[in-house]
Design an enzyme around this catalytic site. Sequence first.
Site, PDB file in Angstrom:
ATOM      1  N   SER A  62       0.802  -1.228   0.000  1.00 57.36           N
ATOM      2  CA  SER A  62       0.000   0.000   0.000  1.00 57.36           C
ATOM      3  C   SER A  62       0.836   1.281   0.000  1.00 57.36           C
ATOM      4  O   SER A  62       0.322   2.350  -0.314  1.00 57.36           O
ATOM      5  CB  SER A  62      -0.940   0.020   1.211  1.00 57.36           C
ATOM      6  OG  SER A  62      -0.219   0.231   2.413  1.00 57.36           O
ATOM      7  N   LYS A  87       0.599   4.464   6.741  1.00 59.73           N
ATOM      8  CA  LYS A  87      -0.015   5.312   5.717  1.00 59.73           C
ATOM      9  C   LYS A  87       0.570   6.723   5.828  1.00 59.73           C
ATOM     10  O   LYS A  87       1.247   7.068   6.793  1.00 59.73           O
ATOM     11  CB  LYS A  87      -1.542   5.388   5.879  1.00 59.73           C
ATOM     12  CG  LYS A  87      -2.258   4.057   5.966  1.00 59.73           C
ATOM     13  CD  LYS A  87      -2.222   3.273   4.666  1.00 59.73           C
ATOM     14  CE  LYS A  87      -2.910   1.901   4.830  1.00 59.73           C
ATOM     15  NZ  LYS A  87      -2.764   1.061   3.637  1.00 59.73           N
TER      16      LYS A  87
END
Length: 204
Positions: A67, A110
Amino acid sequence: INKYQIYLLNNRTRNFLFCQINLCVKITTMKWKKEVLEFLKFVIIAFVIVVPIRIFIAQPFIVSGSSMVPTFHNGEYLIIDELSYYLGDPVRGDVSIFHYPNNKKIYFIKRIIGLPGETVTIKNGKVTIINEENPDGFTLNEPYIKETFNTTSTYKLQQDEYFVMGDNRNFSSDSRVWGVLPRKLLVGRAYVRLFPFDSIEHLP
């Protein structure tokens, strides 16, 4: 020299040897005790120094998944700076490690996009931020994004809420999927990439 004198001589020799052996045993015991004490001292000092650092300042983290590609790849070994989040608040652009809101035993990595009190609008692969300093909004510069993504939505953040996304937008489960991130779940920011060795980098 008679037999009695020989016996006395042997007796003295035996006593001398016994004394030497006892002395050696005592010296060896003293050395052993000293080594044990030195080892215990080292363990205590290491515990006192390492444990607070591990709990409050920095900790290791291994990237899992894709990700955050191309910034981070699966299996990379990072050192996480926790102290900055104890002393201050996260800033936009931080690559942060946090507890996944739907399962706090799992850690996610993230990038912080939206800050508390802001409005985040995503359209045509562009992110627009509206806040007090920019009531008309500004487009976020994201050089780490290497491909377009199709999200179209607007998110309003409350106090102590952050909006996070992975750099690999088309393959990231983030605030677009499971909602905003509470401040209390943030652990720290990626500070150093230690492995692989040919990619060692500070604040990657």
